[in-house]
Design a protein around this motif. Structure first.
Motif, short mmCIF file in Angstrom:
data_model
loop_
_atom_site.label_atom_id
_atom_site.label_comp_id
_atom_site.label_asym_id
_atom_site.label_seq_id
_atom_site.Cartn_x
_atom_site.Cartn_y
_atom_site.Cartn_z
N VAL A 177 5.43 6.20 7.02
CA VAL A 177 4.56 5.25 6.31
C VAL A 177 3.67 4.49 7.31
O VAL A 177 2.49 4.24 7.05
CB VAL A 177 5.41 4.29 5.43
N ASN A 180 -0.87 -1.99 10.45
CA ASN A 180 0.47 -1.37 10.40
C ASN A 180 0.74 -0.46 11.61
O ASN A 180 1.86 -0.41 12.11
CB ASN A 180 0.62 -0.54 9.12
N CYS A 216 -1.32 -4.97 6.11
CA CYS A 216 -0.33 -5.02 5.02
C CYS A 216 -0.63 -6.20 4.10
O CYS A 216 -1.36 -7.13 4.46
CB CYS A 216 1.07 -5.11 5.60
N SER A 217 -0.02 -6.14 2.91
CA SER A 217 -0.35 -7.15 1.88
C SER A 217 0.02 -8.57 2.33
O SER A 217 -0.68 -9.52 2.00
CB SER A 217 0.35 -6.80 0.57
N ASN A 224 5.84 -5.28 -4.97
CA ASN A 224 6.81 -5.23 -3.87
C ASN A 224 8.02 -6.10 -4.20
O ASN A 224 7.89 -7.11 -4.89
CB ASN A 224 6.20 -5.81 -2.58
N LYS A 275 11.57 1.28 -0.98
CA LYS A 275 10.28 0.61 -0.74
C LYS A 275 10.51 -0.79 -0.16
O LYS A 275 9.81 -1.23 0.76
CB LYS A 275 9.49 0.55 -2.06
N ASN A 310 -4.12 0.14 7.94
CA ASN A 310 -4.08 -0.85 6.85
C ASN A 310 -3.60 -2.20 7.36
O ASN A 310 -2.76 -2.29 8.25
CB ASN A 310 -3.12 -0.38 5.74
N SER A 324 4.79 2.41 -4.65
CA SER A 324 3.61 3.01 -4.02
C SER A 324 3.57 2.60 -2.56
O SER A 324 3.82 1.43 -2.24
CB SER A 324 2.35 2.48 -4.72
N THR A 325 3.24 3.54 -1.68
CA THR A 325 3.07 3.17 -0.27
C THR A 325 1.62 3.40 0.18
O THR A 325 1.35 3.56 1.37
CB THR A 325 4.04 3.95 0.65
N HIS A 326 0.69 3.43 -0.76
CA HIS A 326 -0.72 3.56 -0.37
C HIS A 326 -1.19 2.25 0.26
O HIS A 326 -0.75 1.17 -0.13
CB HIS A 326 -1.60 3.88 -1.57
N THR A 344 -0.36 4.68 7.01
CA THR A 344 -1.12 3.45 6.71
C THR A 344 -1.50 2.72 8.00
O THR A 344 -1.63 1.50 8.01
CB THR A 344 -0.31 2.51 5.80
N ILE A 401 8.03 -3.93 7.70
CA ILE A 401 6.62 -3.90 8.12
C ILE A 401 5.94 -5.26 7.90
O ILE A 401 5.32 -5.82 8.82
CB ILE A 401 5.84 -2.82 7.34
N ASN A 402 6.05 -5.79 6.68
CA ASN A 402 5.14 -6.88 6.28
C ASN A 402 5.26 -8.14 7.12
O ASN A 402 4.24 -8.63 7.63
CB ASN A 402 5.29 -7.16 4.78
N ASN A 406 9.04 -2.63 3.24
CA ASN A 406 8.29 -3.89 3.23
C ASN A 406 8.95 -4.98 4.07
O ASN A 406 8.25 -5.76 4.72
CB ASN A 406 8.08 -4.39 1.79
#
Ligand code: KPL
Length: 311
Positions: free
Chosen positions: A254, A211, A263-264, A110, A193, A261, A132-134, A258, A200-201, A197
């Motif tokens: 997205v 998310n 997020c990271s 990211n 991307k 998910n 990647s947006t997985h 997700t 969202i993040n 991020n």
């Protein structure tokens, strides 16, 4: 085809697991810490969107603490860097040792700046842009939860390889079920991307939510305004982006894909790890200052995440 994944956390382990299912791919997955040790000793389990197990007889798992296996040096066709932005320079150095004379690298990290770091270490002629947006997270060491199907996009950068050189990898990614897309504008795909991020993040991490919660109107409007601040900086840097309504639609897509998910950044904070804020909202603030605009939402979010960092 010989492929390596370097920096195999959640996303890297997921890419490795799916690539290991493709005939003709010899895979090497380099991790570290307790997750890396589990993969090397017992293999890798995938759950969520698909449930399956990757045996350590089928993949060469190695550990950063032990070093690169000498048999792999100079033999790899493609190296995927999937570590955090602050590890990319180090991982690019490992990639340099692993690649064969015609090998290529892509960094799925990211943030802004990691692709340029790769180009600096390896030379522009070896580096693709990639995003990647997985959604993926690790419920326990040696297991990755695939929490949402996203997109994988590869692109070309100035002085870098083009679609022809990417075709063998695109075809393997297709067979692995990733449905990859290609773009001739690698800078734009990295920025698109980044815009997701920054939106969202930090908000999901501060609110402590998955998310999908950002689809609630009050959180969605904060996320979107943060994203559009970043888009103004990108446009002043002459990055070609779609119009705001298309960016909004991408954010919604997205978040839906997700929705379950974590997020990271939320995973990083919960696990006491340094986040990627420096390469995301903080980078937007600094680049905004350079092009002469203020980005107050990104500034507040960066300050809040920095205050939550465990030193
Ligand atoms: O990239 C991601 C991340 O968590 O860092 C998204 C696409 C937002 C998935 O959660």
């Amino acid at each position: 085809m010989r492929i390596a994944i370097l920096g195999a956390g959640s996303l890297g382990s997921l890419y490795g697991a799916l690539l290991s299912q493709v005939d003709g791919v010899e895979l090497f997955v380099h991790g570290r810490g307790i997750h890396g040790a589990h993969m090397a000793a017992e293999g890798l389990s995938v759950e969520g969107e698909r449930d399956f197990f990757v045996s350590n007889d089928d993949v060469l798992f190695s550990l950063d603490e032990v070093g690169l296996p000498s048999a792999a040096l100079g033999t790899l066709d493609f190296v995927l860097l999937t570590g955090k932005s602050n590890q990319i320079e180090m991982l690019a150095g490992l990639a340099r040792q692993l690649l064969n004379a015609d090998g290529y690298v892509l960094s799925l990290s990211n943030g802004l700046g990691h692709t340029e770091l790769c180009q600096g270490v390896l030379g522009p002629h070896r580096v693709f842009a990639a995003t990647s947006t997985h959604g993926a997270w690790r419920p326990s060491p040696g297991t990755v939860h695939w929490a949402g199907r996203g997109e994988t996009v590869l692109g070309s950068l100035s002085g870098g390889p083009g679609m022809e050189e990417a075709i063998p990898l695109l075809s393997v990614l297709e067979q692995a079920g990733w449905s990859p897309q290609w773009s001739n504008d690698g800078i734009a795909i990295v920025w698109r991307k980044v815009l997701l991020n920054i939106a969202i993040n930090p908000i999901a991490a501060i609110a402590g939510v998955e998310n999908g919660a950002l689809l609630r109107p009050e959180l969605f409007s904060s996320a979107l305004s943060t994203m559009l601040e970043g888009a103004s900086v990108a446009r002043l840097e002459r990055v070609v982006l779609p119009d705001d309504s298309e960016l909004e639609e991408h954010l919604r897509r997205v978040l839906n894909a997700t929705s379950e998910n974590m997020c990271s950044m939320l995973q990083d904070l919960r696990n006491g790890r340094r986040t990627e804020i420096k390469f995301l909202n903080q980078a937007i603030v600094e680049r905004g200052e350079r092009v002469g605009i203020q980005t107050p939402l990104n500034q507040v979010l960066a300050a809040m995440i920095n205050a939550l960092h465990v030193e």
